[in-house]
Motif scaffolding. Structure first.
Motif, PDB file in Angstrom:
ATOM      1  N   LEU A   1      -6.315  17.451  -7.347  1.00  0.00           N
ATOM      2  CA  LEU A   1      -4.593  18.154  -6.906  1.00  0.00           C
ATOM      3  C   LEU A   1      -5.644  20.498  -7.135  1.00  0.00           C
ATOM      4  CD1 LEU A   1      -1.371  17.188  -7.511  1.00  0.00           C
ATOM      5  CD2 LEU A   1      -3.302  16.984  -5.187  1.00  0.00           C
ATOM      6  N   ARG A   2      -6.337  20.487  -8.467  1.00  0.00           N
ATOM      7  CA  ARG A   2      -6.276  21.829  -9.012  1.00  0.00           C
ATOM      8  C   ARG A   2      -7.812  21.887  -7.926  1.00  0.00           C
ATOM      9  NH1 ARG A   2      -4.875  23.596 -13.713  1.00  0.00           N
ATOM     10  NH2 ARG A   2      -4.019  22.231 -14.821  1.00  0.00           N
ATOM     11  N   GLN A   3      -8.631  20.350  -7.834  1.00  0.00           N
ATOM     12  CA  GLN A   3      -9.797  21.347  -6.813  1.00  0.00           C
ATOM     13  C   GLN A   3      -9.457  21.192  -5.556  1.00  0.00           C
ATOM     14  OE1 GLN A   3     -11.875  17.462  -7.638  1.00  0.00           O
ATOM     15  NE2 GLN A   3     -13.201  18.140  -8.742  1.00  0.00           N
ATOM     16  N   ALA A   4      -8.094  20.562  -5.105  1.00  0.00           N
ATOM     17  CA  ALA A   4      -7.555  20.868  -3.730  1.00  0.00           C
ATOM     18  C   ALA A   4      -7.281  22.065  -3.992  1.00  0.00           C
ATOM     19  CB  ALA A   4      -6.412  19.995  -3.416  1.00  0.00           C
ATOM     20  N   ILE A   5      -6.496  22.822  -4.020  1.00  0.00           N
ATOM     21  CA  ILE A   5      -5.850  24.266  -4.308  1.00  0.00           C
ATOM     22  C   ILE A   5      -7.441  25.609  -4.518  1.00  0.00           C
ATOM     23  CG2 ILE A   5      -4.198  25.623  -5.798  1.00  0.00           C
ATOM     24  CD1 ILE A   5      -2.847  23.158  -7.330  1.00  0.00           C
ATOM     25  N   THR A   6      -8.026  25.185  -5.312  1.00  0.00           N
ATOM     26  CA  THR A   6      -8.920  25.734  -5.259  1.00  0.00           C
ATOM     27  C   THR A   6      -9.955  26.027  -4.264  1.00  0.00           C
ATOM     28  OG1 THR A   6      -9.509  25.139  -7.681  1.00  0.00           O
ATOM     29  CG2 THR A   6     -11.021  26.092  -6.924  1.00  0.00           C
ATOM     30  N   LEU A   7     -10.076  25.242  -3.300  1.00  0.00           N
ATOM     31  CA  LEU A   7     -10.456  24.296  -1.686  1.00  0.00           C
ATOM     32  C   LEU A   7      -9.701  25.752  -1.018  1.00  0.00           C
ATOM     33  CD1 LEU A   7     -12.575  21.982  -1.644  1.00  0.00           C
ATOM     34  CD2 LEU A   7     -13.574  23.464  -3.143  1.00  0.00           C
ATOM     35  N   ALA A   8      -8.307  25.328  -0.888  1.00  0.00           N
ATOM     36  CA  ALA A   8      -7.498  25.924  -0.274  1.00  0.00           C
ATOM     37  C   ALA A   8      -7.226  27.659   0.035  1.00  0.00           C
ATOM     38  CB  ALA A   8      -6.360  25.705  -0.519  1.00  0.00           C
ATOM     39  N   VAL A   9      -7.186  28.353  -0.920  1.00  0.00           N
ATOM     40  CA  VAL A   9      -7.244  29.881  -1.317  1.00  0.00           C
ATOM     41  C   VAL A   9      -8.362  30.557  -2.076  1.00  0.00           C
ATOM     42  CG1 VAL A   9      -5.244  29.284  -2.739  1.00  0.00           C
ATOM     43  CG2 VAL A   9      -6.896  28.742  -4.120  1.00  0.00           C
ATOM     44  N   ALA A  10      -9.814  29.402  -1.280  1.00  0.00           N
ATOM     45  CA  ALA A  10     -10.940  30.033  -2.135  1.00  0.00           C
ATOM     46  C   ALA A  10     -11.814  31.220  -0.842  1.00  0.00           C
ATOM     47  CB  ALA A  10     -12.056  29.314  -1.624  1.00  0.00           C
ATOM     48  N   ASP A  11     -11.049  31.145   0.116  1.00  0.00           N
ATOM     49  CA  ASP A  11     -10.666  33.003   1.074  1.00  0.00           C
ATOM     50  C   ASP A  11      -9.582  33.397   0.699  1.00  0.00           C
ATOM     51  OD1 ASP A  11     -13.412  31.447   1.943  1.00  0.00           O
ATOM     52  OD2 ASP A  11     -12.124  30.714   3.427  1.00  0.00           O
ATOM     53  N   GLY A  12      -8.364  33.589  -0.099  1.00  0.00           N
ATOM     54  CA  GLY A  12      -7.704  34.871  -0.426  1.00  0.00           C
ATOM     55  C   GLY A  12      -6.513  34.178   0.006  1.00  0.00           C
ATOM     56  N   LYS A  13      -6.094  33.368   1.368  1.00  0.00           N
ATOM     57  CA  LYS A  13      -5.165  33.490   3.068  1.00  0.00           C
ATOM     58  C   LYS A  13      -4.612  32.405   2.101  1.00  0.00           C
ATOM     59  CE  LYS A  13      -3.608  34.778   6.536  1.00  0.00           C
ATOM     60  NZ  LYS A  13      -3.410  35.398   7.984  1.00  0.00           N
TER      61      LYS A  13
ATOM     62  N   ALA B   1     -13.126  17.755   2.162  1.00  0.00           N
ATOM     63  CA  ALA B   1     -13.755  18.072   2.827  1.00  0.00           C
ATOM     64  C   ALA B   1     -12.620  18.122   4.416  1.00  0.00           C
ATOM     65  CB  ALA B   1     -14.294  17.595   3.477  1.00  0.00           C
ATOM     66  N   TRP B   2     -11.489  17.923   4.377  1.00  0.00           N
ATOM     67  CA  TRP B   2      -9.938  18.126   5.325  1.00  0.00           C
ATOM     68  C   TRP B   2      -9.395  18.994   4.948  1.00  0.00           C
ATOM     69  CZ3 TRP B   2      -4.990  15.606   4.608  1.00  0.00           C
ATOM     70  CH2 TRP B   2      -4.561  16.265   6.016  1.00  0.00           C
ATOM     71  N   VAL B   3      -9.309  19.828   3.450  1.00  0.00           N
ATOM     72  CA  VAL B   3      -8.501  20.587   3.562  1.00  0.00           C
ATOM     73  C   VAL B   3      -9.723  22.080   3.321  1.00  0.00           C
ATOM     74  CG1 VAL B   3      -8.307  22.369   0.959  1.00  0.00           C
ATOM     75  CG2 VAL B   3      -7.517  19.836   0.806  1.00  0.00           C
TER      76      VAL B   3
ATOM     77  N   SER C   1      -0.572  28.242   6.745  1.00  0.00           N
ATOM     78  CA  SER C   1       0.153  26.938   6.791  1.00  0.00           C
ATOM     79  C   SER C   1      -0.527  25.812   7.499  1.00  0.00           C
ATOM     80  CB  SER C   1       1.111  27.293   8.369  1.00  0.00           C
ATOM     81  OG  SER C   1       0.437  27.420   9.551  1.00  0.00           O
ATOM     82  N   ALA C   2      -1.491  25.007   7.160  1.00  0.00           N
ATOM     83  CA  ALA C   2      -2.195  24.215   6.874  1.00  0.00           C
ATOM     84  C   ALA C   2      -2.968  23.903   5.967  1.00  0.00           C
ATOM     85  CB  ALA C   2      -3.190  24.131   8.997  1.00  0.00           C
ATOM     86  N   HIS C   3      -3.312  24.189   5.860  1.00  0.00           N
ATOM     87  CA  HIS C   3      -3.481  24.383   3.889  1.00  0.00           C
ATOM     88  C   HIS C   3      -2.027  23.834   3.424  1.00  0.00           C
ATOM     89  CE1 HIS C   3      -7.452  27.037   3.623  1.00  0.00           C
ATOM     90  NE2 HIS C   3      -7.797  24.640   4.000  1.00  0.00           N
ATOM     91  N   HIS C   4      -1.283  24.792   3.533  1.00  0.00           N
ATOM     92  CA  HIS C   4       0.157  24.241   2.797  1.00  0.00           C
ATOM     93  C   HIS C   4       0.440  22.902   3.086  1.00  0.00           C
ATOM     94  CE1 HIS C   4       4.522  25.188   1.755  1.00  0.00           C
ATOM     95  NE2 HIS C   4       4.609  25.639   0.761  1.00  0.00           N
ATOM     96  N   HIS C   5       0.703  22.782   4.167  1.00  0.00           N
ATOM     97  CA  HIS C   5       0.898  20.727   4.161  1.00  0.00           C
ATOM     98  C   HIS C   5       0.163  19.913   3.873  1.00  0.00           C
ATOM     99  CE1 HIS C   5       4.594  22.466   7.132  1.00  0.00           C
ATOM    100  NE2 HIS C   5       3.823  23.596   8.077  1.00  0.00           N
ATOM    101  N   ILE C   6      -0.909  20.416   3.956  1.00  0.00           N
ATOM    102  CA  ILE C   6      -1.614  19.468   3.459  1.00  0.00           C
ATOM    103  C   ILE C   6      -1.976  19.080   1.697  1.00  0.00           C
ATOM    104  CG2 ILE C   6      -4.634  18.939   3.110  1.00  0.00           C
ATOM    105  CD1 ILE C   6      -4.807  20.321   6.385  1.00  0.00           C
ATOM    106  N   LEU C   7      -1.397  20.564   1.133  1.00  0.00           N
ATOM    107  CA  LEU C   7      -1.475  20.722  -0.043  1.00  0.00           C
ATOM    108  C   LEU C   7      -0.112  19.645  -0.189  1.00  0.00           C
ATOM    109  CD1 LEU C   7      -2.793  23.369  -1.588  1.00  0.00           C
ATOM    110  CD2 LEU C   7      -3.736  21.608  -1.164  1.00  0.00           C
TER     111      LEU C   7
END
Length: 278
Positions: free
Chosen positions: A94-106, A29-31, A109-115
């Motif tokens: 981590l796969r789930q976190a990546i999927t949520l981070a790129v869900a909108d296509g972009k 949810a944080w992602v 930088s916040a997603h990058h640091h969190i991942l």
């Protein structure tokens, strides 16, 4: 004896059937919340994922905690996950976190640091995480622009200067066209008035507006008085650079990082100017 008071997330952990799953849901949810808001589509994505988690409680409290960016709860969730999930066991999460981070296509930088934080937390090496990211997102996990690098601001400055050059060229072209329209009247006025108009135009083009007191502005940015020594300038710069460095704001969203980057750039330019001038 005083009654122990638990935070909302601690109460969720106490009620959870599986604390690691509850912690994982909060981190996912944080992602999503790191974008600055949780849309209905984000809530639905998290609801779909939660069906495979053994948490045994409502999902809404998790969403509320994440939306509030409760760093204390996020830190506790990270500690729980670190104890119960690591190495290859962390790959599905981590796969789930990546999927949520790129869900909108972009990837922000916040997603990058969190991942990167989650991968390091769970003991997954950068090369292995980069492979996981490519498998899930279909593209490479590249480093975002670093606002603390000189090259970052040099590129920004080049872009700004190019925009200003284009604006000046457009203005000169507009001025010429305006002058030609004004000079299309009577022949006598065209010959007698155009010369003076052209001279005025050339004078206007070559005379830059008087600059302000750059030293005063630079001192004001660093919070210094006239006559400050080089040591005073260094101390003020270090204090303000630490306070406004963009990396301090990545958890608060991309807009805050951008705002901090602008402040950091002004501080850096003021420092460099004063050190060169002193």
């Amino acid at each position: 004896m005083p009654i122990a008071r638990f935070s909302p997330f601690e109460l969720l952990l106490l009620k959870s059937r599986n604390q690691a799953d509850t912690a994982g849901l909060l981190l996912l949810a944080w992602v999503l919340a790191s974008k600055g808001h949780l849309s209905e589509a984000d809530r639905q994505r998290l609801t779909d994922l939660a069906r495979d988690f053994r948490h045994g409680h409502e999902l809404e409290p998790v969403i509320e905690i994440a939306a509030q960016q409760d760093l204390g709860a996020i830190q506790l969730a990270a500690e729980v996950m670190q104890k119960d999930c690591g190495g290859e066991q962390a790959h599905p999460f981590l796969r789930q976190a990546i999927t949520l981070a790129v869900a909108d296509g972009k990837l922000t930088s916040a997603h990058h640091h969190i991942l990167r934080f989650l991968a390091d937390l769970l003991g997954v090496s950068p090369p292995k995480f980069a492979m996981l990211f490519t498998e899930v997102a279909g593209k490479e996990f590249t480093n975002p622009d670093d606002p603390s690098r000189t090259g970052y601001w040099q590129a920004k400055e080049r872009h700004r200067q190019q925009q200003e050059d284009r604006q000046r060229q457009h203005q000169r072209s507009h001025d010429r066209q305006s002058h030609e329209r004004r000079s299309s009247g009577q022949q006598h006025r065209q010959h007698s008035g155009a010369g003076g108009s052209q001279r005025q135009h050339r004078q206007h083009s070559t005379q830059e507006p008087p600059p302000g007191d750059r030293t005063q502005r630079a001192l004001a940015i660093l919070g210094l008085e006239p006559g400050a020594s080089r040591s005073d300038i260094r101390k003020a710069y270090r204090r303000l650079a630490q306070l406004h460095h963009p990396d301090r704001f990545f958890a608060e969203g991309e807009a805050m990082v951008a705002s901090a980057s602008q402040r950091f750039q002004k501080i850096k330019k003021a420092y460099e100017y004063l050190m060169e001038a002193s």
